[in-house]
Design a protein around this motif. Structure first.
Motif, PDB file in Angstrom:
ATOM      1  N   ALA A 194       8.832  -8.782  71.028  1.00  0.00           N
ATOM      2  CA  ALA A 194       9.336  -9.541  69.870  1.00  0.00           C
ATOM      3  C   ALA A 194      10.524  -8.806  69.266  1.00  0.00           C
ATOM      4  O   ALA A 194      10.531  -7.575  69.175  1.00  0.00           O
ATOM      5  N   ARG A 195      11.507  -9.547  68.868  1.00  0.00           N
ATOM      6  CA  ARG A 195      12.706  -8.973  68.260  1.00  0.00           C
ATOM      7  C   ARG A 195      12.737  -9.409  66.789  1.00  0.00           C
ATOM      8  O   ARG A 195      12.261 -10.501  66.452  1.00  0.00           O
ATOM      9  N   GLY A 196      13.285  -8.559  65.963  1.00  0.00           N
ATOM     10  CA  GLY A 196      13.484  -8.928  64.555  1.00  0.00           C
ATOM     11  C   GLY A 196      12.277  -8.665  63.682  1.00  0.00           C
ATOM     12  O   GLY A 196      12.207  -9.169  62.565  1.00  0.00           O
ATOM     13  N   VAL A 197      11.316  -7.882  64.181  1.00  0.00           N
ATOM     14  CA  VAL A 197      10.150  -7.546  63.368  1.00  0.00           C
ATOM     15  C   VAL A 197      10.425  -6.230  62.655  1.00  0.00           C
ATOM     16  O   VAL A 197      10.820  -5.253  63.294  1.00  0.00           O
ATOM     17  N   ARG A 198      10.288  -6.206  61.346  1.00  0.00           N
ATOM     18  CA  ARG A 198      10.592  -4.980  60.600  1.00  0.00           C
ATOM     19  C   ARG A 198       9.562  -3.899  60.909  1.00  0.00           C
ATOM     20  O   ARG A 198       8.380  -4.174  61.041  1.00  0.00           O
ATOM     21  N   GLY A 199      10.049  -2.666  60.955  1.00  0.00           N
ATOM     22  CA  GLY A 199       9.176  -1.562  61.316  1.00  0.00           C
ATOM     23  C   GLY A 199       8.406  -1.010  60.138  1.00  0.00           C
ATOM     24  O   GLY A 199       8.752  -1.229  58.985  1.00  0.00           O
ATOM     25  N   GLY A 200       7.326  -0.281  60.451  1.00  0.00           N
ATOM     26  CA  GLY A 200       6.591   0.489  59.455  1.00  0.00           C
ATOM     27  C   GLY A 200       5.794  -0.308  58.459  1.00  0.00           C
ATOM     28  O   GLY A 200       5.528   0.156  57.363  1.00  0.00           O
TER      29      GLY A 200
ATOM     30  N   VAL B 110     -10.508 -11.322  70.334  1.00  0.00           N
ATOM     31  CA  VAL B 110     -10.017 -10.034  69.847  1.00  0.00           C
ATOM     32  C   VAL B 110      -8.980 -10.300  68.766  1.00  0.00           C
ATOM     33  O   VAL B 110      -8.100 -11.144  68.936  1.00  0.00           O
ATOM     34  N   GLU B 111      -9.133  -9.580  67.636  1.00  0.00           N
ATOM     35  CA  GLU B 111      -8.157  -9.722  66.547  1.00  0.00           C
ATOM     36  C   GLU B 111      -7.487  -8.370  66.341  1.00  0.00           C
ATOM     37  O   GLU B 111      -8.157  -7.338  66.266  1.00  0.00           O
ATOM     38  N   VAL B 112      -6.175  -8.349  66.274  1.00  0.00           N
ATOM     39  CA  VAL B 112      -5.431  -7.096  66.091  1.00  0.00           C
ATOM     40  C   VAL B 112      -4.365  -7.305  65.028  1.00  0.00           C
ATOM     41  O   VAL B 112      -3.654  -8.306  65.045  1.00  0.00           O
ATOM     42  N   GLU B 113      -4.296  -6.343  64.077  1.00  0.00           N
ATOM     43  CA  GLU B 113      -3.195  -6.384  63.103  1.00  0.00           C
ATOM     44  C   GLU B 113      -1.951  -5.785  63.754  1.00  0.00           C
ATOM     45  O   GLU B 113      -2.027  -4.723  64.369  1.00  0.00           O
ATOM     46  N   LEU B 114      -0.834  -6.437  63.622  1.00  0.00           N
ATOM     47  CA  LEU B 114       0.394  -5.977  64.263  1.00  0.00           C
ATOM     48  C   LEU B 114       1.255  -5.194  63.276  1.00  0.00           C
ATOM     49  O   LEU B 114       1.466  -5.648  62.145  1.00  0.00           O
ATOM     50  N   ALA B 115       1.725  -4.017  63.727  1.00  0.00           N
ATOM     51  CA  ALA B 115       2.606  -3.204  62.889  1.00  0.00           C
ATOM     52  C   ALA B 115       3.973  -3.113  63.560  1.00  0.00           C
ATOM     53  O   ALA B 115       4.068  -2.910  64.767  1.00  0.00           O
ATOM     54  N   GLY B 116       5.023  -3.281  62.758  1.00  0.00           N
ATOM     55  CA  GLY B 116       6.377  -3.216  63.302  1.00  0.00           C
ATOM     56  C   GLY B 116       6.693  -1.832  63.841  1.00  0.00           C
ATOM     57  O   GLY B 116       6.164  -0.821  63.370  1.00  0.00           O
ATOM     58  N   GLY B 117       7.537  -1.761  64.878  1.00  0.00           N
ATOM     59  CA  GLY B 117       7.929  -0.481  65.451  1.00  0.00           C
ATOM     60  C   GLY B 117       6.892   0.113  66.380  1.00  0.00           C
ATOM     61  O   GLY B 117       7.030   1.271  66.784  1.00  0.00           O
ATOM     62  N   ARG B 118       5.851  -0.650  66.695  1.00  0.00           N
ATOM     63  CA  ARG B 118       4.765  -0.083  67.524  1.00  0.00           C
ATOM     64  C   ARG B 118       4.422  -0.993  68.697  1.00  0.00           C
ATOM     65  O   ARG B 118       4.860  -2.139  68.752  1.00  0.00           O
ATOM     66  N   LEU B 119       3.582  -0.425  69.562  1.00  0.00           N
ATOM     67  CA  LEU B 119       2.996  -1.203  70.649  1.00  0.00           C
ATOM     68  C   LEU B 119       1.578  -1.589  70.260  1.00  0.00           C
ATOM     69  O   LEU B 119       0.859  -0.781  69.680  1.00  0.00           O
ATOM     70  N   ALA B 120       1.185  -2.804  70.547  1.00  0.00           N
ATOM     71  CA  ALA B 120      -0.219  -3.204  70.361  1.00  0.00           C
ATOM     72  C   ALA B 120      -0.803  -3.523  71.737  1.00  0.00           C
ATOM     73  O   ALA B 120      -0.176  -4.240  72.517  1.00  0.00           O
ATOM     74  N   LEU B 121      -1.959  -2.949  72.036  1.00  0.00           N
ATOM     75  CA  LEU B 121      -2.564  -3.127  73.359  1.00  0.00           C
ATOM     76  C   LEU B 121      -3.897  -3.852  73.235  1.00  0.00           C
ATOM     77  O   LEU B 121      -4.700  -3.528  72.366  1.00  0.00           O
ATOM     78  N   VAL B 122      -4.101  -4.808  74.100  1.00  0.00           N
ATOM     79  CA  VAL B 122      -5.388  -5.513  74.158  1.00  0.00           C
ATOM     80  C   VAL B 122      -5.890  -5.409  75.589  1.00  0.00           C
ATOM     81  O   VAL B 122      -5.170  -5.762  76.533  1.00  0.00           O
ATOM     82  N   ASP B 123      -7.086  -4.908  75.733  1.00  0.00           N
ATOM     83  CA  ASP B 123      -7.653  -4.739  77.069  1.00  0.00           C
ATOM     84  C   ASP B 123      -8.034  -6.102  77.629  1.00  0.00           C
ATOM     85  O   ASP B 123      -8.993  -6.732  77.172  1.00  0.00           O
TER      86      ASP B 123
ATOM     87  N   LEU C 262       8.151  10.998  70.726  1.00  0.00           N
ATOM     88  CA  LEU C 262       7.926   9.562  70.529  1.00  0.00           C
ATOM     89  C   LEU C 262       7.668   8.861  71.860  1.00  0.00           C
ATOM     90  O   LEU C 262       6.719   8.079  72.000  1.00  0.00           O
ATOM     91  N   LEU C 263       8.520   9.171  72.845  1.00  0.00           N
ATOM     92  CA  LEU C 263       8.331   8.560  74.169  1.00  0.00           C
ATOM     93  C   LEU C 263       6.980   8.960  74.752  1.00  0.00           C
ATOM     94  O   LEU C 263       6.291   8.140  75.376  1.00  0.00           O
ATOM     95  N   GLY C 264       6.603  10.213  74.534  1.00  0.00           N
ATOM     96  CA  GLY C 264       5.318  10.709  75.033  1.00  0.00           C
ATOM     97  C   GLY C 264       4.144   9.982  74.407  1.00  0.00           C
ATOM     98  O   GLY C 264       3.163   9.674  75.088  1.00  0.00           O
ATOM     99  N   ARG C 265       4.244   9.680  73.099  1.00  0.00           N
ATOM    100  CA  ARG C 265       3.145   8.956  72.437  1.00  0.00           C
ATOM    101  C   ARG C 265       3.014   7.542  73.000  1.00  0.00           C
ATOM    102  O   ARG C 265       1.919   7.051  73.229  1.00  0.00           O
ATOM    103  N   TRP C 266       4.135   6.881  73.205  1.00  0.00           N
ATOM    104  CA  TRP C 266       4.069   5.535  73.797  1.00  0.00           C
ATOM    105  C   TRP C 266       3.505   5.609  75.210  1.00  0.00           C
ATOM    106  O   TRP C 266       2.699   4.776  75.617  1.00  0.00           O
ATOM    107  N   GLU C 267       3.966   6.634  75.965  1.00  0.00           N
ATOM    108  CA  GLU C 267       3.522   6.793  77.344  1.00  0.00           C
ATOM    109  C   GLU C 267       2.015   7.051  77.398  1.00  0.00           C
ATOM    110  O   GLU C 267       1.305   6.505  78.254  1.00  0.00           O
ATOM    111  N   ALA C 268       1.528   7.885  76.456  1.00  0.00           N
ATOM    112  CA  ALA C 268       0.110   8.256  76.470  1.00  0.00           C
ATOM    113  C   ALA C 268      -0.789   7.045  76.269  1.00  0.00           C
ATOM    114  O   ALA C 268      -1.912   6.993  76.776  1.00  0.00           O
ATOM    115  N   ALA C 269      -0.264   6.035  75.543  1.00  0.00           N
ATOM    116  CA  ALA C 269      -1.081   4.859  75.270  1.00  0.00           C
ATOM    117  C   ALA C 269      -1.421   4.107  76.553  1.00  0.00           C
ATOM    118  O   ALA C 269      -2.505   3.549  76.693  1.00  0.00           O
ATOM    119  N   LEU C 270      -0.489   4.085  77.499  1.00  0.00           N
ATOM    120  CA  LEU C 270      -0.723   3.342  78.742  1.00  0.00           C
ATOM    121  C   LEU C 270      -0.924   4.264  79.942  1.00  0.00           C
ATOM    122  O   LEU C 270      -1.099   3.798  81.063  1.00  0.00           O
TER     123      LEU C 270
END
Lengths: 538, 327
Positions: A432-438, A453-466, A524-532
């Motif tokens: 998604a583009r144009g979502v404000r971060g933080g 599954v319900e997930v709250e979405l936060a700008g600037g982040r990745l949300a993962l659903v198994d 930062l890249l490492g944190r995103w990488e660690a998630a997946l």
């Protein structure tokens, strides 16, 4: 096919009940054993080994494994100990060859270099406007140059007309020294073929872009690729796949000799062929293409190493691209893959960009050198395009060899059977583009099977659903503000198909903002990488 | 099947190697196809800083002159033109590459000239065998082979007694060591690996030395492996030890150490001998036992692996991609 016994059967000998595919790349050789089970072609076994290994031994290994696992089924497929080796379909790659481009003006040189690169050639160019005759001749006779491309614009400018004679005389001088060098004359230069030595292989292309039957890129691509070229075959396979699945397909292939992007759409009407457009980008090869590549990889790496060491490791990757499958080797490859895909997309977006397709297929050995979920993250990092796409991996590298099957009906039939086995689902990626971060940006609801599954979405982040492979669901994304998910709006509903990475909602912004400080960026890249990629720091 | 064929093979010896000596437009070839040469024989004269001269064809006597042909100095009605190689002619004007300073291009080993392409390359089929490397820095050269002792710090064993020799650093070498070797009159070096930064330093030093009017001889550096620090492989060490004291040459295209003797006199490793090139056990030599099937590595990637018995007696499982055998 390398054997008379085709998968779908042929006159004469009984139809083969099994065949092997070989995708012989510049880094690794992948083999798959395909057998006929319950009247369908199924993937029986697959493996990949370093490119220097014996491909026949690899096929033999797969046959042995099939026999060990289920001797009866192996016998049914004609793979028992008394049988001959199964017929093989091969796609064999080779390093991108080098073309010297000589032009009267710099503008024409750039155009000719772009055409040659799109056809899979590495280029080094010179123009009479910028270089002296000695430098131009040096470029044309340099060791490793496999083709000379000489041309003018179409039509030639006044300056080009003045310089044409000199350029052709210079190129003829180069051909005199290198009688083995084929020469392609483009535009007004095409009328000067008689200036070249009789023994020279001269191809004339008078109207490079105005005549479909003499399209320069097609001619150059045909001269580069031999029979069974994996990139040409992947273009064919992508078109077939679009028709079989009735989906808009994008295929991204990255290797040690370049990269390929294909866009294919199903036919508009019955009986029509699928629409396909493709472009090769030799400079987007994995690893050390040039200094710019080091900059890019440095920007994406999560490894705490200095630039000199990174350069050495990338150079080493070129010498032994199959090595270091463990340790931090995959992390380096992931960074190099991001850099390559980013370069591929930049080079091709003008021609092949546009709205997100339905399915992105990741092909080639480089994608298999990192864990499958991490491959989806690499795609999300490097292709910042709003929309919802399914992502799949050609893990057994079947598409290249299957694309070499000449008969379209046979190819379609085999691919239709093999799609569920050939394409490993990685999941669904929503960018998604144009979502404000933080801040709390919205809400995601996924209904799949009996579970919600319900997930709250936060700008600037990745949300993962198994969402595991084989499971499909319906995703609803509701944003607090207007967002761009291929279309602008606040509420979106999209189908979500499961995969090894599940459903990934990417709200990190477009373009991706990374910190300037290397340690912060790596963190930062490492944190995103660690998630997946949970194994990545072990 | 044992699976040994799935281990990437590395060529240890090339018999009667065909090599190319690169030429630039303007270089004067003084040999012919079919000629037999020995190490040190003159093949061509290289113009150090070639320049382009244009001359009106009507002012010179040697017409027509084919591209690639050599023309002698002439004095025409409107001036004179130095001797040089004809690049091409157009519009009644001839372009000639010429220059005042000539360097000598010599044969790196004994063999036969198989092709001459003015301004492009001279092709030679060399007698004997070649040991492949991954890159050659500098121009080809030759000398007797000397193995330096020690684990390769390189600083201590260098000696002026090695002047004229091609020295083998079995361990670490850097740009400083190589520059010092050159200053001592050493004719060339063989190193296991060299980082990019050191390669650039060596090449820059070579270019500076060769730009002088009283230039030094070529100082070729053969890099056997790659960029990261690594010791010479055992079978390669044995080969070089067998060649110690013999005359050898270093060539660039392809990068090879060449020796005029027969391959049969050289030690060859057992077919199941493998070396661990990368990974946690990197540098280990041993025997290939069998395939170990697909393994999941620490980073989460699954790959084919093999069981190897190391020379210290341990049995380890190694991904096929980290192994190499010698063919």
């Amino acid at each position: 096919m390398t054997d008379a016994a085709a998968p779908a059967g042929a006159a004469g000998p009984p139809p083969a009940a099994a065949f092997a595919t070989l995708d012989r790349g510049t880094a690794t050789c992948a083999a798959a054993l395909v057998g006929r089970v319950d009247r369908r072609w199924r993937l029986v076994a697959a493996a990949a080994v370093p490119a220097g290994a014996d491909p026949a031994a690899l096929v033999e290994l797969l046959v042995e494994r099939a026999r060990d696992l289920d001797p009866d089924l192996a016998a049914e497929m004609g793979l028992d100990a008394r049988s001959a080796a199964p017929p093989r379909i091969e796609a064999t790659g080779s390093p991108a060859p080098h073309a010297a481009v000589l032009a009267a003006t710099d503008a024409t040189r750039r155009l000719l270099e772009a055409d040659a690169a799109a056809a899979g050639w590495r280029t080094s160019g010179a123009s009479a406007q910028r270089d002296d005759a000695l430098a131009m001749l040096r470029r044309a006779t340099r060791p490793g140059v496999a083709m000379l491309l000489v041309g003018t614009g179409d039509p030639p400018s006044a300056e080009e007309r003045d310089l044409l004679g000199e350029i052709v005389a210079l190129a003829a001088g180069a051909a005199e020294r290198r009688p083995d060098l084929p020469v392609v004359l483009v535009g007004a230069a095409a009328g000067r073929a008689s200036d070249f030595p009789l023994a020279t292989d001269v191809v004339t292309v008078p109207r490079p872009h105005g005549d479909p039957s003499a399209d320069l890129r097609a001619i150059l691509a045909a001269r580069r690729a031999g029979p069974g070229d994996p990139r040409q075959a992947l273009v064919v396979a992508a078109a077939t796949l679009a028709g079989v699945l009735d989906l808009r397909v994008e295929l991204l292939e990255v290797g040690m000799s370049g990269a390929l992007r294909v866009r294919a759409e199903p036919a508009g009407a019955p009986g029509e062929a699928a629409r396909v457009a493709a472009r090769e980008v030799p400079s987007a090869l994995l690893g050390l293409a040039d200094e710019a590549a080091v900059d890019r990889v440095e920007g994406w790496t999560t490894l705490p190493i200095d630039r000199a060491r990174l350069r050495d490791r990338l150079a080493e990757l070129r010498l032994a691209p199959w090595a270091e499958g463990g340790g931090d080797g995959p992390l380096l490859r992931a960074a190099a893959l991001r850099a390559s895909v980013e370069r591929l997309v930049e080079a091709t977006d003008a021609e092949l960009g546009g709205p997100a397709p339905d399915l992105v297929v990741l092909a080639g050995g480089a994608w298999s050198s990192i864990p499958a979920p991490a491959a989806l993250l690499v795609l999300a990092d490097a292709v910042r395009r709003p929309g919802v796409v399914q992502v799949a991996l050609d893990a057994a590298r079947l598409l290249g060899p299957l694309g070499t099957i000449e008969d379209a009906v046979e190819r379609t039939a085999v691919l239709r059977d093999l799609v569920p086995d050939a394409l490993v689902p990685l999941g669904t990626l929503a960018v998604a583009r144009g979502v404000r971060g933080g801040r709390q940006a919205g809400h995601l609801r996924v209904v799949g099977g009996d579970a919600t599954v319900e997930v709250e979405l936060a700008g600037g982040r990745l949300a993962l659903v198994d969402l595991p492979p084989g499971q499909a669901g319906a995703a609803t994304l509701a944003f607090r503000g207007t967002a761009d998910l291929g279309a602008r709006g606040r509420r979106f509903a999209a189908p979500a198909t499961g995969g090894l990475a599940g459903l990934v909602v990417d709200l990190r912004g477009d373009p991706l903002h990374l910190p300037d400080r290397p340690d912060e960026r790596r963190g930062l890249l490492g944190r995103w990488e660690a998630a997946l990629w949970p194994e990545h720091d072990r | 099947m044992t699976g040994l064929a799935l281990v990437p093979a590395r060529r240890l010896l090339v018999e009667r190697p065909v090599v190319r000596i690169a030429l630039e437009p303007g270089d004067r070839v003084v040999t012919t196809a079919g000629a037999f040469v020995v190490a040190g024989d003159l093949l061509a004269e290289r113009v150090r800083d070639p320049r382009l001269e244009e001359v009106e064809e009507r002012d010179v006597r040697a017409v027509p002159a084919q591209p690639g042909s050599w023309v002698a100095a002439e004095h025409g009605r409107r001036g004179s033109v130095a001797a040089g190689e004809v690049l091409f002619s157009h519009g009644g004007r001839r372009r000639v590459a010429t220059g005042p300073h000539l360097d000598l291009v010599t044969a790196p080993a004994a063999g036969r000239v198989t092709a001459v392409r003015p301004g492009a390359a001279i092709e030679l089929e060399l007698d004997g065998v070649g040991i492949p490397g991954s890159a050659l820095l500098g121009d080809p050269g030759h000398g007797r082979l000397v193995l330096l002792p020690g684990d390769g710090e390189g600083r201590l064993p260098l000696d002026v007694a090695h002047a004229g020799a091609i020295v083998v650093f079995s361990g670490r070498a850097d740009a400083e060591t190589l520059t010092r070797a050159r200053a001592m009159g050493i004719a060339g070096a063989v190193v296991p690996s060299l980082a990019e930064r050191d390669r650039r330093d060596v090449e820059a030093s070579e270019a500076r030395q060769r730009a002088g009017i009283h230039r030094l001889a070529a100082f070729p550096v053969l890099v056997v492996e790659g960029y990261l620090r690594r010791a010479l492989a055992g079978p390669l060490r044995d080969l070089l030890a067998a060649l110690a004291g013999s005359p050898v040459g270093l060539v660039a295209d392809p990068p090879l150490l060449v020796h005029g003797g027969p391959a049969t006199a050289l030690p060859r490793p057992a077919p199941d001998r493998v070396r661990i090139r990368t990974g946690p056990e990197a540098g280990g030599d041993g025997r290939f036992l069998a395939l170990a099937g697909p393994r999941r590595l620490t980073a989460g990637v699954a790959t084919e692996a093999a069981r190897v018995r190391l020379d210290d007696g341990r049995e380890v499982v190694v991904p096929l991609g980290d192994l190499e055998r010698f063919a």
